[in-house]
Each structure stands twice: as structure tokens, then as C-alpha cells.
Design a protein around this motif. Structure first.
Motif, PDB file in Angstrom:
ATOM      1  N   ASP A 177     -14.789  40.015 -59.099  1.00 35.21           N
ATOM      2  CA  ASP A 177     -14.537  38.573 -59.075  1.00 35.21           C
ATOM      3  C   ASP A 177     -14.064  38.140 -57.691  1.00 35.21           C
ATOM      4  OD1 ASP A 177     -15.246  38.359 -61.659  1.00 35.21           O
ATOM      5  OD2 ASP A 177     -13.226  38.045 -62.464  1.00 35.21           O
ATOM      6  N   VAL A 178     -13.187  38.967 -57.099  1.00 38.44           N
ATOM      7  CA  VAL A 178     -12.680  38.636 -55.771  1.00 38.44           C
ATOM      8  C   VAL A 178     -13.832  38.573 -54.772  1.00 38.44           C
ATOM      9  CG1 VAL A 178     -11.248  39.429 -53.847  1.00 38.44           C
ATOM     10  CG2 VAL A 178     -10.381  39.595 -56.190  1.00 38.44           C
ATOM     11  N   PHE A 179     -14.751  39.536 -54.871  1.00 37.74           N
ATOM     12  CA  PHE A 179     -15.870  39.554 -53.922  1.00 37.74           C
ATOM     13  C   PHE A 179     -16.774  38.336 -54.113  1.00 37.74           C
ATOM     14  CE2 PHE A 179     -20.080  40.960 -52.368  1.00 37.74           C
ATOM     15  CZ  PHE A 179     -19.732  41.168 -51.042  1.00 37.74           C
ATOM     16  N   LEU A 180     -17.026  37.946 -55.372  1.00 37.72           N
ATOM     17  CA  LEU A 180     -17.834  36.742 -55.633  1.00 37.72           C
ATOM     18  C   LEU A 180     -17.155  35.513 -55.046  1.00 37.72           C
ATOM     19  CD1 LEU A 180     -19.067  37.332 -59.299  1.00 37.72           C
ATOM     20  CD2 LEU A 180     -20.437  37.305 -57.194  1.00 37.72           C
ATOM     21  N   THR A 181     -15.821  35.456 -55.202  1.00 33.23           N
ATOM     22  CA  THR A 181     -15.070  34.344 -54.627  1.00 33.23           C
ATOM     23  C   THR A 181     -15.240  34.327 -53.110  1.00 33.23           C
ATOM     24  OG1 THR A 181     -13.461  34.645 -56.397  1.00 33.23           O
ATOM     25  CG2 THR A 181     -12.794  33.260 -54.544  1.00 33.23           C
ATOM     26  N   ILE A 182     -15.202  35.514 -52.504  1.00 31.02           N
ATOM     27  CA  ILE A 182     -15.333  35.608 -51.049  1.00 31.02           C
ATOM     28  C   ILE A 182     -16.708  35.104 -50.598  1.00 31.02           C
ATOM     29  CG2 ILE A 182     -15.524  37.257 -49.128  1.00 31.02           C
ATOM     30  CD1 ILE A 182     -13.296  38.879 -50.499  1.00 31.02           C
TER      31      ILE A 182
ATOM     32  N   CYS B 122     -18.604  32.867 -52.077  1.00 28.17           N
ATOM     33  CA  CYS B 122     -18.610  31.400 -52.171  1.00 28.17           C
ATOM     34  C   CYS B 122     -17.763  30.773 -51.072  1.00 28.17           C
ATOM     35  CB  CYS B 122     -18.108  30.950 -53.547  1.00 28.17           C
ATOM     36  SG  CYS B 122     -19.177  31.461 -54.889  1.00 28.17           S
ATOM     37  N   MET B 123     -16.622  31.424 -50.744  1.00 33.58           N
ATOM     38  CA  MET B 123     -15.784  30.934 -49.634  1.00 33.58           C
ATOM     39  C   MET B 123     -16.563  30.965 -48.332  1.00 33.58           C
ATOM     40  SD  MET B 123     -12.126  32.847 -50.221  1.00 33.58           S
ATOM     41  CE  MET B 123     -11.508  32.337 -48.602  1.00 33.58           C
ATOM     42  N   ALA B 124     -17.378  32.035 -48.135  1.00 28.89           N
ATOM     43  CA  ALA B 124     -18.145  32.162 -46.901  1.00 28.89           C
ATOM     44  C   ALA B 124     -19.105  30.983 -46.757  1.00 28.89           C
ATOM     45  CB  ALA B 124     -18.911  33.486 -46.885  1.00 28.89           C
TER      46      ALA B 124
ATOM     47  N   ALA C 242     -18.797  27.997 -48.265  1.00 27.83           N
ATOM     48  CA  ALA C 242     -18.019  26.768 -48.104  1.00 27.83           C
ATOM     49  C   ALA C 242     -17.472  26.634 -46.680  1.00 27.83           C
ATOM     50  CB  ALA C 242     -16.867  26.747 -49.110  1.00 27.83           C
ATOM     51  N   THR C 243     -17.291  27.751 -45.995  1.00 28.58           N
ATOM     52  CA  THR C 243     -16.801  27.714 -44.623  1.00 28.58           C
ATOM     53  C   THR C 243     -17.954  27.505 -43.646  1.00 28.58           C
ATOM     54  OG1 THR C 243     -15.031  29.233 -45.222  1.00 28.58           O
ATOM     55  CG2 THR C 243     -15.489  28.994 -42.892  1.00 28.58           C
ATOM     56  N   TYR C 244     -19.092  28.136 -43.934  1.00 27.14           N
ATOM     57  CA  TYR C 244     -20.199  28.117 -42.969  1.00 27.14           C
ATOM     58  C   TYR C 244     -20.874  26.758 -42.893  1.00 27.14           C
ATOM     59  CZ  TYR C 244     -24.325  29.462 -40.376  1.00 27.14           C
ATOM     60  OH  TYR C 244     -25.299  29.540 -39.418  1.00 27.14           O
TER      61      TYR C 244
ATOM     62  N   PRO D 100     -19.893  23.483 -43.140  1.00 30.97           N
ATOM     63  CA  PRO D 100     -19.359  22.500 -42.187  1.00 30.97           C
ATOM     64  C   PRO D 100     -19.424  22.987 -40.736  1.00 30.97           C
ATOM     65  CG  PRO D 100     -17.698  23.078 -43.846  1.00 30.97           C
ATOM     66  CD  PRO D 100     -18.891  23.933 -44.115  1.00 30.97           C
ATOM     67  N   ARG D 101     -19.424  24.295 -40.525  1.00 29.05           N
ATOM     68  CA  ARG D 101     -19.508  24.804 -39.157  1.00 29.05           C
ATOM     69  C   ARG D 101     -20.923  24.641 -38.602  1.00 29.05           C
ATOM     70  NH1 ARG D 101     -16.331  30.646 -39.640  1.00 29.05           N
ATOM     71  NH2 ARG D 101     -14.219  29.814 -39.472  1.00 29.05           N
TER      72      ARG D 101
ATOM     73  N   ASN E  95     -12.529  44.399 -49.999  1.00 38.25           N
ATOM     74  CA  ASN E  95     -12.527  42.939 -50.097  1.00 38.25           C
ATOM     75  C   ASN E  95     -11.742  42.295 -48.964  1.00 38.25           C
ATOM     76  OD1 ASN E  95     -14.225  42.343 -52.211  1.00 38.25           O
ATOM     77  ND2 ASN E  95     -12.660  42.682 -53.771  1.00 38.25           N
TER      78      ASN E  95
ATOM     79  N   LEU F 151     -17.077  37.997 -43.589  1.00 37.22           N
ATOM     80  CA  LEU F 151     -17.964  36.951 -44.106  1.00 37.22           C
ATOM     81  C   LEU F 151     -17.389  35.547 -43.941  1.00 37.22           C
ATOM     82  CD1 LEU F 151     -19.082  38.721 -47.420  1.00 37.22           C
ATOM     83  CD2 LEU F 151     -20.393  38.497 -45.303  1.00 37.22           C
ATOM     84  N   VAL F 152     -16.077  35.407 -44.082  1.00 43.41           N
ATOM     85  CA  VAL F 152     -15.477  34.070 -44.022  1.00 43.41           C
ATOM     86  C   VAL F 152     -14.950  33.795 -42.606  1.00 43.41           C
ATOM     87  CG1 VAL F 152     -13.758  32.519 -44.998  1.00 43.41           C
ATOM     88  CG2 VAL F 152     -14.860  34.211 -46.464  1.00 43.41           C
TER      89      VAL F 152
ATOM     90  N   MET G 224     -11.680  30.563 -59.460  1.00 43.60           N
ATOM     91  CA  MET G 224     -12.593  30.732 -58.337  1.00 43.60           C
ATOM     92  C   MET G 224     -12.985  29.372 -57.765  1.00 43.60           C
ATOM     93  SD  MET G 224     -16.431  32.273 -58.164  1.00 43.60           S
ATOM     94  CE  MET G 224     -16.206  33.894 -58.868  1.00 43.60           C
TER      95      MET G 224
ATOM     96  N   THR H  23     -10.863  26.181 -49.844  1.00 42.66           N
ATOM     97  CA  THR H  23     -11.412  26.711 -48.604  1.00 42.66           C
ATOM     98  C   THR H  23     -12.276  25.668 -47.908  1.00 42.66           C
ATOM     99  OG1 THR H  23     -11.502  28.889 -49.616  1.00 42.66           O
ATOM    100  CG2 THR H  23     -12.807  28.581 -47.634  1.00 42.66           C
ATOM    101  N   PHE H  24     -13.112  24.975 -48.700  1.00 45.84           N
ATOM    102  CA  PHE H  24     -13.997  23.958 -48.135  1.00 45.84           C
ATOM    103  C   PHE H  24     -13.187  22.858 -47.459  1.00 45.84           C
ATOM    104  CE2 PHE H  24     -16.546  20.045 -48.657  1.00 45.84           C
ATOM    105  CZ  PHE H  24     -17.619  20.403 -47.870  1.00 45.84           C
TER     106      PHE H  24
ATOM    107  N   ASN I 106     -11.362  23.972 -44.297  1.00 50.23           N
ATOM    108  CA  ASN I 106     -12.242  24.260 -43.163  1.00 50.23           C
ATOM    109  C   ASN I 106     -13.142  23.100 -42.767  1.00 50.23           C
ATOM    110  OD1 ASN I 106     -11.278  26.804 -42.693  1.00 50.23           O
ATOM    111  ND2 ASN I 106     -12.678  27.782 -44.137  1.00 50.23           N
TER     112      ASN I 106
ATOM    113  N   LEU J 132     -16.260  20.912 -38.968  1.00 49.41           N
ATOM    114  CA  LEU J 132     -17.309  19.909 -38.785  1.00 49.41           C
ATOM    115  C   LEU J 132     -17.106  19.192 -37.447  1.00 49.41           C
ATOM    116  CD1 LEU J 132     -19.388  18.949 -41.105  1.00 49.41           C
ATOM    117  CD2 LEU J 132     -17.906  16.978 -41.299  1.00 49.41           C
TER     118      LEU J 132
END
Lengths: 111, 237
Positions: free
Chosen positions: A8-13, A15-17, A19-21, A23-24, B47, B54-55, B74, B81-82, B85, B89
Motif C-alpha cells: 500500500d505504501v508503494f502504491l501511495t508513493i 500516486c505521490m510521484a 501528483a508531484t510530477y 505541476p512540475r 519504500n 520517484l517523488v 491514500m 502531496t499535490f 507541491n 508550477l
């Protein structure tokens, strides 16, 4: 404590990746090379100073969540030598070392 | 060492290393602190490293670890996080006009390595001239390598070190922001913008606006600086 489901933690990571990428990447891919209006360029020129201060100030003036301007606030005291070194010498390493050294010393001697 | 003074001699890797050195000195201890915190929150070493690879977003990773430890959903963690971050933008928008000659592939990679700190380095480099593609991308890779290394060391040491406060690792991030900020305050208007955004962000945090606070304070400060230049001191831009 160690009861987290690591899958679950990895799946969250993942999705976080995403959500971060997004806007960048979006402005770089869609705006690059376009001429922005001059007021927008000036606005964006202020962003680095504005965002760094917006990140910094709460952690120094309210490190525990509440406003703390007392001498017991080691982050506030540690900021003083960091600001002085950064301003006077322009040395990045000197500023970080002075700040962290002061905070560590205050905690060691202050108990 | 200042990232503002002249171009170091040598190849692009050496020039990138000289530019990024100050951020590496900050990222290793801050990454270490993240690794320790995450280990103690119950994340596996894999992790902990995955998140740094990754993040690659310092403050969001600290917040996510806290939320994971608290058993947050989750969706809640990803949304947080969104929001945290979203300021990136603005970084990407600020860099994009200077990158018209870059290929999309390189832009996509630059975006992946865009953090508060690498953006501050790129913004500083832009004041000296156009960004060198190889050097700029190398700055990002080296910064992230330091971040991952710090995270790894923290994850390994985490079980032994319960608390990073005696060695002041929790002050590494604020200290790094101070040093980066000093390099950005070039005019009195920039100083006023920084003070305004900082105070507003603190006030918002005190009133419990912790997720949109940084973004709102950044937008308000930059808008105030733009208005100030346009209306009050139009000659000094």
C-alpha cells in the motif's frame, strides 16, 4: 509501529510521484519558448524569494505550530548566525554550518 | 562558496558539481533526517528509497511520512502531496521562457529534478546567462543522488538513532532555505516581497491553513512585488 502494509505504501508513493510530477512538468512542456507578458515575467522573477521565505518563516517563528518569539526557540536563535554568515560572506556552507552548529550547541548546553 | 560568483572552469560535470555543492551539503543531512523519520514510522528501506527516487520532494516526503504513520488514507496523502507541491508550477513557469531551444525530452527530465533548491540554483544561473542544458540536467541528477544517499544512510541508521534533534538535523532544511534566500534577495523590493510572503505564510500557518499557505503566500508576495514595481517605482525595474 511497523504495521504498515508496504505494498500500500508503494502504491501511495507511485500516486505521490504523479501528483508531484504533473505541476512540475506541465508549464515546461506547454510554455517553453513562448514569450510571456512582461508583468508575468516580473511576477515570476519574485517567486524564488517569495517561496523560500514562505517555506522558511513558519519553521523558524512557529516551530512547534504556535508563535514562539522567546529565547527558548532554538530555531529562532540559530537563524541569527545563519543569516549573518549568509549575508556577510555569501557562503552557503558557512551559513548552514553556523545555523546547525548553534542549534546543536544550544540544545546541548540548554538541556 | 557562493553559487553566484563567476563560472568555474572545466567541463560541464565539474561546473555542475561546483554549482550544486551547497545543495548537496544540505540534502545529505536533510535526506538523512527523512530516512530516520521514515524508518521509525515503519516504512521499509525499499519504500524509503522509492519515495526519494520517484517523488524527490523534501517537504512533501516529510509530510507523507507523518501522514502514513498516522494512518491517513491514500487519497488524503496524494491530495496533500499535490497541494504542497503545486508551487512547482510557478518554478516551471518561471524557467520555461528561457528554455525555448530545449527538446521536450530534456524538459520532461528537467521537470522531474525540479525542487525548491534546484530551482533556486537554476534561477541564480539564469541571471548570468542562458542555461547550459548538460550542466543544468547534471545539477539535478547530482542533487537527487545526494538526496537518495542521505535517505539511504538515514534508513540504515534509523533503527539506532531514534531522534535527530541533538545533532540539529531538523534545522538543516531551515538553514538551507536561509542560505538560498540570501542569494535571491537582490533588491529592496525582493527583500520586501520575502518579508511579506514569510510573515503571511506564518500567519496562515498559525490560523491552521497549512497546506495552501505556502502557495498563497508566494502568490500574494510576488503579486505585491509586481504591483509595487509597476505602480510605485516604475523606473527601477
Amino acid at each position: 509501529m511497523a504495521s504498515l502494509d508496504q505494498t500500500d505504501v508503494f502504491l501511495t508513493i507511485l500516486c505521490m510521484a504523479l501528483a508531484t510530477y504533473l505541476p512540475r512538468a506541465a508549464p515546461l512542456v506547454f510554455l517553453s519558448g513562448r514569450t510571456l507578458p512582461p508583468p508575468m515575467v516580473r511576477f515570476l522573477g519574485f517567486v524564488p524569494a517569495a517561496v523560500l521565505a514562505a517555506l522558511l518563516f513558519p519553521s523558524v517563528f512557529a516551530p512547534q505550530g504556535g508563535l514562539d518569539l522567546s529565547p527558548g526557540n532554538v530555531f529562532l536563535l540559530g537563524s541569527i548566525p545563519a543569516v549573518l554568515v549568509a549575508w556577510r560572506t555569501g557562503s552557503f556552507f558557512g551559513a548552514v554550518a553556523a545555523g546547525m552548529g548553534t542549534v546543536a550547541a544550544l540544545r546541548y548546553f540548554g538541556g | 562558496m557562493s553559487q553566484e560568483k563567476g563560472l568555474p572552469k572545466g567541463g560541464f560535470l565539474w561546473r555542475a558539481a561546483c554549482r550544486v555543492a551547497p545543495v548537496i551539503l544540505g540534502y545529505v543531512p536533510v535526506g538523512f533526517a527523512y530516512g530516520v523519520l521514515a524508518k521509525n514510522a515503519g516504512l521499509s528501506t525499499q519504500n524509503i528509497l522509492s519515495m526519494s527516487v520517484l517523488v524527490f520532494a523534501g517537504s512533501a516526503q516529510f509530510i507523507a511520512v507523518g501522514l502514513l504513520a498516522a494512518g491517513a488514507s491514500m487519497a488524503g496523502i496524494v491530495l496533500t502531496t499535490f497541494v504542497v507541491n503545486l508551487r512547482h508550477l510557478l518554478f516551471a513557469a518561471a524557467l520555461s521562457p528561457s528554455l525555448g531551444t530545449w527538446r521536450r525530452r530534456d524538459l520532461s527530465f528537467l521537470a522531474f529534478e525540479l525542487t525548491d533548491e534546484t530551482f533556486a540554483l537554476h534561477a541564480g544561473a539564469l541571471r548570468q546567462g542562458p542555461l547550459s542544458r548538460a550542466e543544468t540536467l547534471a545539477v539535478g541528477v547530482m542533487a537527487q543522488a545526494a538526496w537518495v544517499l542521505g535517505s539511504f544512510l538515514g534508513a540504515v541508521a534509523g533503527a539506532e538513532i531514534g531522534d535527530v534533534r541533538p545533532i540539529a538535523l531538523d534545522f538543516a532544511l531551515p538553514a538551507m532555505f536561509i542560505a538560498l534566500l540570501a542569494g535571491q534577495v537582490k533588491t529592496r523590493t525582493h527583500l520586501a516581497v520575502a518579508l511579506f510572503s514569510g510573515i503571511l505564510s506564518t500567519a496562515l500557518a498559525l490560523f491552521g491553513v497549512d497546506r495552501f499557505g505556502v502557495l498563497a503566500a508566494t502568490l500574494a508576495g510576488a503579486a505585491l512585488g509586481t504591483l509595487w514595481q509597476a505602480l510605485i517605482r516604475p523606473t527601477s525595474s
